[in-house]
Design a protein around this motif. Structure first.
Motif, PDB file in Angstrom:
ATOM      1  N   GLY A  76      49.665  38.906  47.066  1.00 20.09           N
ATOM      2  CA  GLY A  76      48.888  37.895  46.381  1.00 20.09           C
ATOM      3  C   GLY A  76      47.818  38.546  45.529  1.00 20.09           C
ATOM      4  N   VAL A  77      46.584  38.160  45.769  1.00 23.20           N
ATOM      5  CA  VAL A  77      45.492  38.714  44.993  1.00 23.20           C
ATOM      6  C   VAL A  77      45.292  40.191  45.321  1.00 23.20           C
ATOM      7  CG1 VAL A  77      43.766  38.009  46.679  1.00 23.20           C
ATOM      8  CG2 VAL A  77      43.093  38.368  44.292  1.00 23.20           C
ATOM      9  N   MET A  78      44.954  40.956  44.292  1.00 21.66           N
ATOM     10  CA  MET A  78      44.544  42.352  44.449  1.00 21.66           C
ATOM     11  C   MET A  78      43.200  42.499  43.765  1.00 21.66           C
ATOM     12  SD  MET A  78      48.120  44.417  43.740  1.00 21.66           S
ATOM     13  CE  MET A  78      47.614  45.934  44.548  1.00 21.66           C
ATOM     14  N   GLY A  79      42.358  43.364  44.319  1.00 24.10           N
ATOM     15  CA  GLY A  79      41.034  43.482  43.734  1.00 24.10           C
ATOM     16  C   GLY A  79      40.384  44.824  43.976  1.00 24.10           C
ATOM     17  N   TRP A  80      39.338  45.058  43.213  1.00 30.50           N
ATOM     18  CA  TRP A  80      38.528  46.269  43.349  1.00 30.50           C
ATOM     19  C   TRP A  80      37.139  45.901  43.844  1.00 30.50           C
ATOM     20  CZ3 TRP A  80      40.582  50.966  43.058  1.00 30.50           C
ATOM     21  CH2 TRP A  80      41.788  51.132  42.363  1.00 30.50           C
ATOM     22  N   TYR A  81      36.636  46.719  44.753  1.00 36.90           N
ATOM     23  CA  TYR A  81      35.291  46.604  45.282  1.00 36.90           C
ATOM     24  C   TYR A  81      34.658  47.983  45.201  1.00 36.90           C
ATOM     25  CZ  TYR A  81      36.779  42.116  47.193  1.00 36.90           C
ATOM     26  OH  TYR A  81      37.243  40.833  47.330  1.00 36.90           O
ATOM     27  N   ARG A  82      33.336  48.036  45.311  1.00 39.81           N
ATOM     28  CA  ARG A  82      32.673  49.328  45.319  1.00 39.81           C
ATOM     29  C   ARG A  82      31.462  49.290  46.230  1.00 39.81           C
ATOM     30  NH1 ARG A  82      30.120  49.526  39.146  1.00 39.81           N
ATOM     31  NH2 ARG A  82      28.427  48.025  39.487  1.00 39.81           N
ATOM     32  N   GLN A  83      31.115  50.466  46.718  1.00 36.81           N
ATOM     33  CA  GLN A  83      29.953  50.591  47.578  1.00 36.81           C
ATOM     34  C   GLN A  83      29.172  51.822  47.176  1.00 36.81           C
ATOM     35  OE1 GLN A  83      30.740  50.544  51.800  1.00 36.81           O
ATOM     36  NE2 GLN A  83      28.642  49.963  52.257  1.00 36.81           N
ATOM     37  N   ALA A  84      27.960  51.594  46.695  1.00 36.35           N
ATOM     38  CA  ALA A  84      27.075  52.683  46.315  1.00 36.35           C
ATOM     39  C   ALA A  84      26.273  53.121  47.533  1.00 36.35           C
ATOM     40  CB  ALA A  84      26.142  52.220  45.197  1.00 36.35           C
ATOM     41  N   PRO A  85      25.756  54.340  47.513  1.00 37.94           N
ATOM     42  CA  PRO A  85      24.971  54.829  48.655  1.00 37.94           C
ATOM     43  C   PRO A  85      23.811  53.890  48.968  1.00 37.94           C
ATOM     44  CG  PRO A  85      25.470  56.614  47.158  1.00 37.94           C
ATOM     45  CD  PRO A  85      25.915  55.364  46.467  1.00 37.94           C
ATOM     46  N   GLY A  86      23.699  53.512  50.227  1.00 36.88           N
ATOM     47  CA  GLY A  86      22.597  52.665  50.657  1.00 36.88           C
ATOM     48  C   GLY A  86      22.738  51.204  50.291  1.00 36.88           C
ATOM     49  N   LYS A  87      23.881  50.825  49.729  1.00 39.77           N
ATOM     50  CA  LYS A  87      24.075  49.430  49.331  1.00 39.77           C
ATOM     51  C   LYS A  87      25.303  48.850  50.021  1.00 39.77           C
ATOM     52  CE  LYS A  87      21.896  49.756  44.781  1.00 39.77           C
ATOM     53  NZ  LYS A  87      22.048  49.452  43.323  1.00 39.77           N
ATOM     54  N   GLU A  88      25.380  47.532  50.005  1.00 38.23           N
ATOM     55  CA  GLU A  88      26.536  46.868  50.574  1.00 38.23           C
ATOM     56  C   GLU A  88      27.706  46.912  49.590  1.00 38.23           C
ATOM     57  OE1 GLU A  88      24.273  43.619  53.473  1.00 38.23           O
ATOM     58  OE2 GLU A  88      25.540  42.939  51.829  1.00 38.23           O
ATOM     59  N   ARG A  89      28.894  46.758  50.163  1.00 38.86           N
ATOM     60  CA  ARG A  89      30.082  46.710  49.318  1.00 38.86           C
ATOM     61  C   ARG A  89      30.021  45.462  48.444  1.00 38.86           C
ATOM     62  NH1 ARG A  89      35.890  47.863  52.002  1.00 38.86           N
ATOM     63  NH2 ARG A  89      34.584  49.577  52.756  1.00 38.86           N
ATOM     64  N   GLU A  90      30.377  45.620  47.168  1.00 33.77           N
ATOM     65  CA  GLU A  90      30.352  44.500  46.243  1.00 33.77           C
ATOM     66  C   GLU A  90      31.682  44.377  45.508  1.00 33.77           C
ATOM     67  OE1 GLU A  90      27.350  45.009  43.246  1.00 33.77           O
ATOM     68  OE2 GLU A  90      28.315  46.772  42.367  1.00 33.77           O
ATOM     69  N   TRP A  91      31.984  43.161  45.156  1.00 38.59           N
ATOM     70  CA  TRP A  91      33.200  42.868  44.410  1.00 38.59           C
ATOM     71  C   TRP A  91      33.028  43.310  42.960  1.00 38.59           C
ATOM     72  CZ3 TRP A  91      33.426  38.631  40.735  1.00 38.59           C
ATOM     73  CH2 TRP A  91      34.704  38.422  40.191  1.00 38.59           C
ATOM     74  N   VAL A  92      34.086  43.902  42.392  1.00 39.45           N
ATOM     75  CA  VAL A  92      34.059  44.381  41.012  1.00 39.45           C
ATOM     76  C   VAL A  92      34.973  43.527  40.119  1.00 39.45           C
ATOM     77  CG1 VAL A  92      34.600  46.316  39.490  1.00 39.45           C
ATOM     78  CG2 VAL A  92      33.547  46.739  41.730  1.00 39.45           C
ATOM     79  N   ALA A  93      36.209  43.363  40.545  1.00 41.93           N
ATOM     80  CA  ALA A  93      37.175  42.609  39.742  1.00 41.93           C
ATOM     81  C   ALA A  93      38.368  42.264  40.617  1.00 41.93           C
ATOM     82  CB  ALA A  93      37.625  43.416  38.530  1.00 41.93           C
ATOM     83  N   SER A  94      39.077  41.207  40.243  1.00 40.98           N
ATOM     84  CA  SER A  94      40.262  40.840  41.001  1.00 40.98           C
ATOM     85  C   SER A  94      41.299  40.207  40.094  1.00 40.98           C
ATOM     86  CB  SER A  94      39.924  39.901  42.157  1.00 40.98           C
ATOM     87  OG  SER A  94      39.284  38.739  41.688  1.00 40.98           O
ATOM     88  N   MET A  95      42.531  40.248  40.570  1.00 40.97           N
ATOM     89  CA  MET A  95      43.631  39.731  39.777  1.00 40.97           C
ATOM     90  C   MET A  95      44.608  39.025  40.701  1.00 40.97           C
ATOM     91  SD  MET A  95      45.649  41.802  36.834  1.00 40.97           S
ATOM     92  CE  MET A  95      46.756  40.951  35.722  1.00 40.97           C
ATOM     93  N   PRO A  96      44.583  37.705  40.717  1.00 41.30           N
ATOM     94  CA  PRO A  96      45.550  36.963  41.524  1.00 41.30           C
ATOM     95  C   PRO A  96      46.966  37.162  41.002  1.00 41.30           C
ATOM     96  CG  PRO A  96      43.702  35.582  40.858  1.00 41.30           C
ATOM     97  CD  PRO A  96      43.631  36.844  40.048  1.00 41.30           C
ATOM     98  N   GLY A  97      47.922  36.673  41.742  1.00 46.03           N
ATOM     99  CA  GLY A  97      49.300  36.862  41.348  1.00 46.03           C
ATOM    100  C   GLY A  97      49.709  36.128  40.090  1.00 46.03           C
ATOM    101  N   ASP A  98      48.866  35.183  39.618  1.00 40.24           N
ATOM    102  CA  ASP A  98      49.221  34.406  38.427  1.00 40.24           C
ATOM    103  C   ASP A  98      48.879  35.118  37.132  1.00 40.24           C
ATOM    104  OD1 ASP A  98      46.380  32.059  38.521  1.00 40.24           O
ATOM    105  OD2 ASP A  98      46.494  34.239  38.337  1.00 40.24           O
TER     106      ASP A  98
END
Length: 120
Positions: free
Chosen positions: A32-54
């Motif tokens: 289904g959906v695929m996405g990218w997340y990132r986590q910088a030092p000392g920070k929480e993981r955050e959403w970057v971009a996503s692409m659903p199956g459509d």
């Protein structure tokens, strides 16, 4: 068994570009959906971009106009083209893929992450 593996990270100068890849493999019935997340030092993981199956694409404000997400469904692979990188983009980038295995419910699989460092 399902594996999600990222690649393409590295060290790049400010203003430079990188292309990340994420390949899903194993006993996969559907993705289904695929996405990218990132986590910088000392920070929480955050959403970057996503692409659903459509085929639609969604971006966090941090990447709009600079990042492009794409996927090759035939290869079960997700990409993230990152341009005009700045030190604020330095983070570990993770891929997430929502996968259904045969006879099982949908489940979110994560890769191990790939380091992106933007520095002169």
């Amino acid at each position: 068994q399902v594996q999600v593996v990222e690649s393409g990270g590295g060290l790049v100068q400010p203003g430079g570009s990188l292309r990340l890849s994420c390949a899903a493999s194993g006993s996969i019935f559907s993705i289904g959906v695929m996405g990218w997340y990132r986590q910088a030092p000392g920070k929480e993981r955050e959403w970057v971009a996503s692409m659903p199956g459509d085929g639609s694409r969604n971006y966090a404000d941090s990447g709009k106009g600079r990042f492009t997400i794409s996927r090759d469904n035939a290869k079960n692979t997700l990409y993230l083209q990152m341009n005009s990188l700045s030190p604020e983009d330095t983070a570990i980038y993770y891929c997430m893929a929502r996968i259904k295995q045969y006879g099982r419910a949908w489940y979110d699989y994560w890769g191990q992450g790939t380091q992106v460092t933007v520095s002169s």
